[in-house]
Design a protein around this motif. Structure first.
Motif: not given
Length: 412
Positions: A62-74, A90-97, A381-389
């Protein structure tokens, strides 16, 4: 045939649908239907911070005991146009849980948080710590001896049970996981290897949860982790929104677009909690959509019919059988459906074939390892925006199981 009949007919015949929530209200108004607020999410985050030194010792990854994920653009998201249910720009990001430390799925948020919450309650009650203590005191033999007198009980299709089992056993709790017929065999074996007791049920997810709840109620030193109704789980998931908001807000300000988030949905606790956290921090700058299998759209039925938890997929003739084992839930949470009725922007359904195909696509194109249920959000994924899957799981999938997913999917 009116619109409601048309929608229900498509659901009954396993056709993909995109349902926009006609009951959605402005965020500030919608949040008033939920008896929780930003202070409750911040309190959950503080608890996670208190546990960080102990988590760091137990799980150095873990990152100093914090359980978290990053996100990245697909980078190859353009290839999805024409394949997904709706058009988008618009750009599509993935939240890497799918890469969350410890248990490799979104359940590492709520499930692990509830174990920590319970450990803190027990330790305070038994005089092991105070709120000002260094929580590494919870790792001593004396603390483990205390925890060994208590049990954690949960009903699960897989990933929640894994998160409870891994963290519960790490602190020395007895753990009993009741698993429905949909649960993957490798998840059961992993739990047994940790020393958790796995109880297999022939019935579906709801029956496994009901029996687990009944068993826990007879033991005064057992804590039932209620995937259907737990406010504690809900707040653990909500912390995700609190953490993501400051990271993503500069991009929204730069582009002038809204954030659009797509989250796979089973019983509803994880996506509901994340939606609450995002809406509480970003307000009307974020839209949230839930993704469900065409064979098991319990949240869609709950919200579209207004029957909430009083309707099951079997009530409309659906079989509930899907490759997305984590989403194979027949009846949505009463708590979550009532709280999401005016908050989320919509729900869409996803064919099994698409989820399998996305296992290969994400692996071949982006180098991201997932399980089928994790990929459901990509379909809507729908419409215009900053998308995060929100990719909700997969990094702990054994190699032979992952290769089997790849063999069943198609190269797009």
């Amino acid at each position: 045939m009116n619109a409601d009949e048309f929608l229900l007919n498509k659901i009954k015949t396993y056709q993909p649908v995109f349902w926009r929530n006609p009951n959605k209200e402005e965020t500030a108004k919608a949040l008033k239907h939920i008896p929780l607020g930003l202070m409750d999410i911040e309190d959950a985050e503080k608890r996670l911070q208190r546990f960080a030194p102990a988590i760091k010792e137990l799980f150095p990854e873990t990152n100093d005991g914090i359980i978290e994920s990053s996100h990245t653009e697909l980078k190859h998201a353009e290839e999805l146009k024409g394949i997904t249910l709706e058009s988008f720009s618009g750009p599509v990001y993935a939240k890497l849980d799918n890469y969350l430390p410890i248990s490799g799925s979104v359940k590492a948020r709520g499930g692990i948080y509830e174990v920590l919450w319970f450990a803190e309650q027990v330790a305070l009650q038994e005089g092991v710590i105070t709120l000002d203590s260094d929580y590494r005191a919870l790792l001593t033999p004396e603390a483990r001896n205390v925890f060994s007198g208590y049990s954690l009980v949960v009903g699960s299709t897989g990933n929640l049970g894994l998160s409870i089992g891994i963290m519960g056993r790490a602190f020395g709790f007895n753990v009993e996981v009741h698993m429905s017929k949909e649960a993957a065999a490798w998840k059961k074996e992993k739990l047994r290897s940790l020393g958790a007791r796995v109880v297999e049920h022939e019935g579906d997810y709801s029956s496994a949860v009901a029996q687990a709840r009944q068993i826990a109620s007879s033991n005064p030193k057992a804590h039932f982790v209620d995937d259907e109704e737990s406010v504690i789980l809900f707040l653990g998931y909500a912390v995700a929104g609190l953490r993501l908001a400051p990271q993503i807000r500069p991009l929204l300000d730069e582009t002038g677009k809204n954030l659009k988030v797509y989250i796979p949905c089973g019983v509803g606790g994880a996506p509901g909690g994340i939606a609450f956290g995002l809406k509480a921090t970003l307000g009307d700058r974020v839209e949230v959509y839930f993704a469900e299998p065409t064979h098991s759209p319990c949240m869609l039925l709950a919200l579209a019919t207004g029957k909430l938890s009083d309707i099951s997929v079997s009530d409309v003739g659906l079989d509930g059988i899907t490759v997305a084992d984590g989403l194979a839930v027949g009846r949505a949470s009463k708590l979550t459906t009532s709280w999401m009725m005016h908050l989320i922007d919509g729900v869409f359904t996803v064919p099994d074939e698409f989820m399998l195909d996305m296992v290969r696509w994400l692996w071949d194109k982006e180098g991201i390892k997932t399980e089928p249920s994790a990929n459901a959000g990509l379909y809507g994924i729908v419409g215009d925006g900053v998308h995060m899957v929100w990719l909700t799981g997969g990094s702990m999938v054994p190699e032979e199981v992952f290769e089997n997913y790849l063999s069943k999917s198609q190269k797009l």
